[in-house]
Scaffold this motif. Structure first.
Motif, PDB file in Angstrom:
ATOM      1  N   ARG A  43       0.828  -1.212   0.000  1.00  0.00           N
ATOM      2  CA  ARG A  43       0.000   0.000   0.000  1.00  0.00           C
ATOM      3  C   ARG A  43       0.858   1.256   0.000  1.00  0.00           C
ATOM      4  O   ARG A  43       0.448   2.298  -0.516  1.00  0.00           O
ATOM      5  N   THR A  44       2.084   1.175   0.536  1.00  0.00           N
ATOM      6  CA  THR A  44       2.978   2.319   0.480  1.00  0.00           C
ATOM      7  C   THR A  44       3.319   2.676  -0.968  1.00  0.00           C
ATOM      8  O   THR A  44       3.450   3.851  -1.315  1.00  0.00           O
ATOM      9  N   ASP A  45       3.460   1.671  -1.836  1.00  0.00           N
ATOM     10  CA  ASP A  45       3.677   1.948  -3.260  1.00  0.00           C
ATOM     11  C   ASP A  45       2.502   2.723  -3.834  1.00  0.00           C
ATOM     12  O   ASP A  45       2.670   3.627  -4.664  1.00  0.00           O
ATOM     13  N   LEU A  46       1.311   2.363  -3.387  1.00  0.00           N
ATOM     14  CA  LEU A  46       0.112   3.057  -3.836  1.00  0.00           C
ATOM     15  C   LEU A  46       0.113   4.503  -3.344  1.00  0.00           C
ATOM     16  O   LEU A  46      -0.212   5.428  -4.098  1.00  0.00           O
ATOM     17  N   HIS A  47       0.497   4.717  -2.082  1.00  0.00           N
ATOM     18  CA  HIS A  47       0.590   6.092  -1.580  1.00  0.00           C
ATOM     19  C   HIS A  47       1.611   6.889  -2.385  1.00  0.00           C
ATOM     20  O   HIS A  47       1.428   8.086  -2.638  1.00  0.00           O
ATOM     21  N   LEU A  48       2.704   6.236  -2.805  1.00  0.00           N
ATOM     22  CA  LEU A  48       3.726   6.912  -3.605  1.00  0.00           C
ATOM     23  C   LEU A  48       3.153   7.382  -4.930  1.00  0.00           C
ATOM     24  O   LEU A  48       3.242   8.580  -5.270  1.00  0.00           O
ATOM     25  N   VAL A  49       2.555   6.484  -5.701  1.00  0.00           N
ATOM     26  CA  VAL A  49       2.091   6.860  -7.037  1.00  0.00           C
ATOM     27  C   VAL A  49       0.858   7.755  -6.980  1.00  0.00           C
ATOM     28  O   VAL A  49       0.584   8.495  -7.929  1.00  0.00           O
ATOM     29  N   ASP A  50       0.131   7.724  -5.871  1.00  0.00           N
ATOM     30  CA  ASP A  50      -1.024   8.609  -5.712  1.00  0.00           C
ATOM     31  C   ASP A  50      -0.639   9.974  -5.147  1.00  0.00           C
ATOM     32  O   ASP A  50      -1.510  10.791  -4.832  1.00  0.00           O
ATOM     33  N   GLY A  51       0.661  10.231  -4.987  1.00  0.00           N
ATOM     34  CA  GLY A  51       1.136  11.541  -4.569  1.00  0.00           C
ATOM     35  C   GLY A  51       0.959  11.851  -3.102  1.00  0.00           C
ATOM     36  O   GLY A  51       0.977  13.011  -2.703  1.00  0.00           O
ATOM     37  N   GLU A  52       0.824  10.814  -2.271  1.00  0.00           N
ATOM     38  CA  GLU A  52       0.577  11.037  -0.847  1.00  0.00           C
ATOM     39  C   GLU A  52       1.846  10.984  -0.006  1.00  0.00           C
ATOM     40  O   GLU A  52       1.793  11.207   1.205  1.00  0.00           O
ATOM     41  N   LEU A  53       2.998  10.685  -0.626  1.00  0.00           N
ATOM     42  CA  LEU A  53       4.275  10.697   0.077  1.00  0.00           C
ATOM     43  C   LEU A  53       5.147  11.810  -0.491  1.00  0.00           C
ATOM     44  O   LEU A  53       5.281  11.934  -1.711  1.00  0.00           O
ATOM     45  N   PRO A  54       5.771  12.606   0.368  1.00  0.00           N
ATOM     46  CA  PRO A  54       6.511  13.774  -0.121  1.00  0.00           C
ATOM     47  C   PRO A  54       7.892  13.416  -0.651  1.00  0.00           C
ATOM     48  O   PRO A  54       8.536  12.482  -0.183  1.00  0.00           O
ATOM     49  N   GLN A  55       8.332  14.163  -1.647  1.00  0.00           N
ATOM     50  CA  GLN A  55       9.709  14.183  -2.134  1.00  0.00           C
ATOM     51  C   GLN A  55      10.290  12.806  -2.459  1.00  0.00           C
ATOM     52  O   GLN A  55      11.364  12.438  -1.968  1.00  0.00           O
ATOM     53  N   PRO A  56       9.629  12.039  -3.309  1.00  0.00           N
ATOM     54  CA  PRO A  56      10.252  10.788  -3.743  1.00  0.00           C
ATOM     55  C   PRO A  56      11.397  11.069  -4.714  1.00  0.00           C
ATOM     56  O   PRO A  56      11.483  12.169  -5.286  1.00  0.00           O
ATOM     57  N   LYS A  57      12.287  10.121  -4.874  1.00  0.00           N
ATOM     58  CA  LYS A  57      13.262  10.187  -5.960  1.00  0.00           C
ATOM     59  C   LYS A  57      12.476  10.262  -7.270  1.00  0.00           C
ATOM     60  O   LYS A  57      11.473   9.579  -7.441  1.00  0.00           O
ATOM     61  N   ALA A  58      12.903  11.072  -8.195  1.00  0.00           N
ATOM     62  CA  ALA A  58      12.179  11.196  -9.461  1.00  0.00           C
ATOM     63  C   ALA A  58      13.170  11.207 -10.622  1.00  0.00           C
ATOM     64  O   ALA A  58      14.048  12.060 -10.659  1.00  0.00           O
ATOM     65  N   PRO A  59      13.026  10.268 -11.547  1.00  0.00           N
ATOM     66  CA  PRO A  59      12.096   9.133 -11.515  1.00  0.00           C
ATOM     67  C   PRO A  59      12.569   8.064 -10.543  1.00  0.00           C
ATOM     68  O   PRO A  59      13.728   8.065 -10.121  1.00  0.00           O
ATOM     69  N   VAL A  60      11.663   7.153 -10.207  1.00  0.00           N
ATOM     70  CA  VAL A  60      12.009   6.081  -9.278  1.00  0.00           C
ATOM     71  C   VAL A  60      11.312   4.791  -9.689  1.00  0.00           C
ATOM     72  O   VAL A  60      10.211   4.821 -10.256  1.00  0.00           O
ATOM     73  N   MET A  61      11.965   3.673  -9.445  1.00  0.00           N
ATOM     74  CA  MET A  61      11.342   2.358  -9.590  1.00  0.00           C
ATOM     75  C   MET A  61      10.801   1.975  -8.218  1.00  0.00           C
ATOM     76  O   MET A  61      11.572   1.833  -7.270  1.00  0.00           O
ATOM     77  N   PRO A  62       9.491   1.853  -8.047  1.00  0.00           N
ATOM     78  CA  PRO A  62       8.932   1.498  -6.738  1.00  0.00           C
ATOM     79  C   PRO A  62       9.286   0.059  -6.357  1.00  0.00           C
ATOM     80  O   PRO A  62       9.936  -0.675  -7.104  1.00  0.00           O
ATOM     81  N   GLY A  63       8.804  -0.334  -5.175  1.00  0.00           N
ATOM     82  CA  GLY A  63       8.901  -1.725  -4.751  1.00  0.00           C
ATOM     83  C   GLY A  63       9.925  -1.971  -3.674  1.00  0.00           C
ATOM     84  O   GLY A  63      11.107  -1.728  -3.868  1.00  0.00           O
ATOM     85  N   HIS A  64       9.460  -2.472  -2.510  1.00  0.00           N
ATOM     86  CA  HIS A  64      10.359  -2.695  -1.376  1.00  0.00           C
ATOM     87  C   HIS A  64      10.069  -4.018  -0.659  1.00  0.00           C
ATOM     88  O   HIS A  64      10.382  -4.168   0.508  1.00  0.00           O
ATOM     89  N   GLU A  65       9.508  -4.957  -1.370  1.00  0.00           N
ATOM     90  CA  GLU A  65       9.344  -6.316  -0.843  1.00  0.00           C
ATOM     91  C   GLU A  65      10.022  -7.248  -1.849  1.00  0.00           C
ATOM     92  O   GLU A  65       9.381  -8.030  -2.531  1.00  0.00           O
ATOM     93  N   ILE A  66      11.342  -7.138  -1.921  1.00  0.00           N
ATOM     94  CA  ILE A  66      12.119  -7.754  -2.995  1.00  0.00           C
ATOM     95  C   ILE A  66      12.679  -9.100  -2.553  1.00  0.00           C
ATOM     96  O   ILE A  66      13.240  -9.215  -1.462  1.00  0.00           O
ATOM     97  N   VAL A  67      12.544 -10.097  -3.408  1.00  0.00           N
ATOM     98  CA  VAL A  67      13.227 -11.373  -3.209  1.00  0.00           C
ATOM     99  C   VAL A  67      13.935 -11.725  -4.512  1.00  0.00           C
ATOM    100  O   VAL A  67      13.353 -11.629  -5.602  1.00  0.00           O
ATOM    101  N   GLY A  68      15.196 -12.103  -4.419  1.00  0.00           N
ATOM    102  CA  GLY A  68      15.961 -12.487  -5.599  1.00  0.00           C
ATOM    103  C   GLY A  68      17.301 -13.069  -5.202  1.00  0.00           C
ATOM    104  O   GLY A  68      17.536 -13.385  -4.026  1.00  0.00           O
ATOM    105  N   ARG A  69      18.163 -13.161  -6.160  1.00  0.00           N
ATOM    106  CA  ARG A  69      19.484 -13.752  -5.926  1.00  0.00           C
ATOM    107  C   ARG A  69      20.582 -12.758  -6.265  1.00  0.00           C
ATOM    108  O   ARG A  69      20.445 -11.983  -7.215  1.00  0.00           O
ATOM    109  N   VAL A  70      21.647 -12.808  -5.473  1.00  0.00           N
ATOM    110  CA  VAL A  70      22.756 -11.882  -5.673  1.00  0.00           C
ATOM    111  C   VAL A  70      23.380 -12.147  -7.038  1.00  0.00           C
ATOM    112  O   VAL A  70      23.854 -13.252  -7.334  1.00  0.00           O
TER     113      VAL A  70
END
Length: 351
Positions: A43-70
Motif C-alpha cells: 500500500r505504500t507503493d500506492l501512496h507513492l504513485v497517488d502523490g501522498e508521500l513527499p519528495q520521492p526520488k524522481a524518476p524512481v522504480m517502486p517496490g520494497h518487498e524484494i526477493v531475488g538472488r545476488v
C-alpha cells in the motif's frame, strides 16, 4: 548476458507507471545487485504513485518487498555471495551516527533512505541494495510467497510488538499485513478479532481461514472487549472506533505510513490510560527476528501473482479493494512458482 533490463518507472508526474528498458545497475562499495524474482506490491507503493508521500526520488522504480538472488557484489561485501537468495525491505540505509541510530532506533534515523521511494526498488528485473539491509530468506518459502514477509510481515510484526502482551487482539483492515500478523499472534496463543471494510466478503473469508475468532465489518461493534487494536487500513476514522473497542489500559497501534485525518473524538475514549501509537519503518533487528519466526512457524502467505509489466493493474486492484492478501510482481528471473512453499496458497493473476 544483457546489459539492459525491464523496469516499471514512476516519473513523479503521472500516477501510471511506464515500462521501459534501462541499464542494469552496477553495485557500488557495500552494495549488491540482485536479480529480482519477485516484488510485493505494498500500500505504500500506492501512496507513492497517488502523490501522498513527499519528495520521492524522481524518476524512481517502486517496490520494497524484494526477493531475488545476488547477481554481483560491490567492493567490501562479505555477508553474501553470488547466487545467494536475499530479501530487501523498506528501510534501505541509515546514517549510523545520529542520536536515534546510536540509541538502537535506526527506524527513526535522521538521514534514512527507503527502497522504492528515495532509492530505486524492485519493480524491475534487477535492483541494487545496501548489503547491510538485506536478509537471508527461510528456505521453505518460494520467492513469490516470501515477498510479502519483507514489508507486510515486517511492519505488521513491529506493529504487533508495539501492542505489548495483549491477549485479545483486534485487527482493522485485513489485507497483506493483517493476514500474516494474525498467524503470528495465534501462534503466540493470542485471540484475533478481524474488522474489514464493510461488505468485503473476500477479506472476511481470508480472516476466517487464518483463524480469526470473530469477523465483521469495521462499521460493526466489537463482539468482545479488546486488549489492543492494530490498524492497517489508512482510514483515520478508525482510530476513535478502535479506542472505543479497547479496554482500560488498552493500546491502539497505527501500522501505516500514511493515514487520512483522524477526526475529533471525546477525551473519554483515550482516558483510563489507553494509548495511541504509530509505527515508523523497521529496524534490522526486526527483520532478523521475523525471519527466525517465519523459519520456525511457517506462515501461509496468500498471494496473487502478476507479471512485472502489469504493475499498474496490481496497484489499481489494491486501490479498488479487489485483492485479498498480497499482490506480488513476478519477473523472468523467477523459478517455478510454488516450489518449496509448504503450506502456502497461490492465486492466479486476474485476466
Amino acid at each position: 548476458m544483457p546489459d539492459t533490463m525491464r523496469a516499471m518507472i514512476f516519473d513523479g508526474a503521472h500516477p501510471a507507471l511506464r515500462l521501459d528498458r534501462v541499464p542494469i545497475p552496477v553495485p557500488g562499495p557495500g552494495e549488491v545487485c540482485i536479480a529480482v524474482s519477485a516484488c510485493g506490491v505494498c500500500r505504500t507503493d500506492l501512496h507513492l504513485v497517488d502523490g501522498e508521500l513527499p519528495q520521492p526520488k524522481a524518476p524512481v522504480m517502486p517496490g520494497h518487498e524484494i526477493v531475488g538472488r545476488v547477481h554481483a557484489r560491490g567492493a567490501g561485501v562479505t555477508a553474501f555471495r553470488e547466487g545467494d537468495r536475499v530479501g530487501v525491505p523498506w528501510l534501505g540505509y541509515t546514517c549510523g551516527h545520529c542520536a536515534f541510530c546510536a540509541a538502537g532506533r535506526e527506524n527513526l534515523c535522521d538521514s534514512p533512505q527507503f527502497t522504492g521511494y528515495t532509492r530505486d526498488g524492485g519493480y524491475a528485473d534487477y535492483a541494487v541494495a545496501d548489503a547491510r539491509y538485506c536478509f537471508a530468506v527461510p528456505d521453505h518459502y518460494d520467492d513469490v510467497h516470501a515477498a510479502p514477509l519483507l514489508c507486510a510481515g515486517l511492519i505488521g510484526y513491529r506493529t504487533l510488538r508495539m501492542a505489548g502482551p495483549a491477549r485479545r487482539l483486534g485487527i482493522y483492515g485485513y489485507g497483506a499485513a493483517a493476514h500474516l500478523v494474525a498467524q503470528i499472534a495465534l501462534a503466540q496463543g493470542r485471540e484475533v478479532h478481524a474488522f474489514t471494510r464493510p461488505g468485503d466478503s473476500a477479506a472476511q473469508q481470508l480472516a476466517r481461514e487464518t483463524g480469526a475468532a470473530t469477523v465483521c465489518g469495521s462499521d460493526e461493534p466489537a463482539q468482545a472487549p479488546l486488549d489492543a487494536a492494530l490498524i492497517f487500513a489508512p482510514v483515520g476514522a478508525l482510530v476513535p472506533v478502535a479506542l472505543g473497542a479497547v479496554v482500560k489500559g488498552g493500546t491502539v497501534v497505527c501500522g501505516g505510513i500514511h493515514m487520512s485525518d483522524i477526526p475529533a473524538f471525546p477525551y473519554r475514549l483515550l482516558w483510563q490510560e489507553r494509548r495511541l501509537l504509530s509505527v515508523a519503518n523497521l529496524t534490522r533487528a526486526d527483520g532478523l527476528e521475523l525471519m527466525r519466526i517465519a523459519a520456525q512457524t511457517p506462515l501461509r502467505t496468500h498471494v496473487t501473482p502478476y507479471p512485472l509489466e502489469r504493475a499498474n493493474a496490481a496497484l489499481d486492484d489494491l486501490r479498488q479493494g479487489r485483492l485479498a492478501g498480497a499482490a506480488v510482481l513476478v519477473t523472468g528471473n523467477a523459478p517455478g512458482i510454488g516450489q518449496g512453499a509448504r503450506g502456502a496458497e497461490r492465486r492466479q493473476s486476474p485476466p
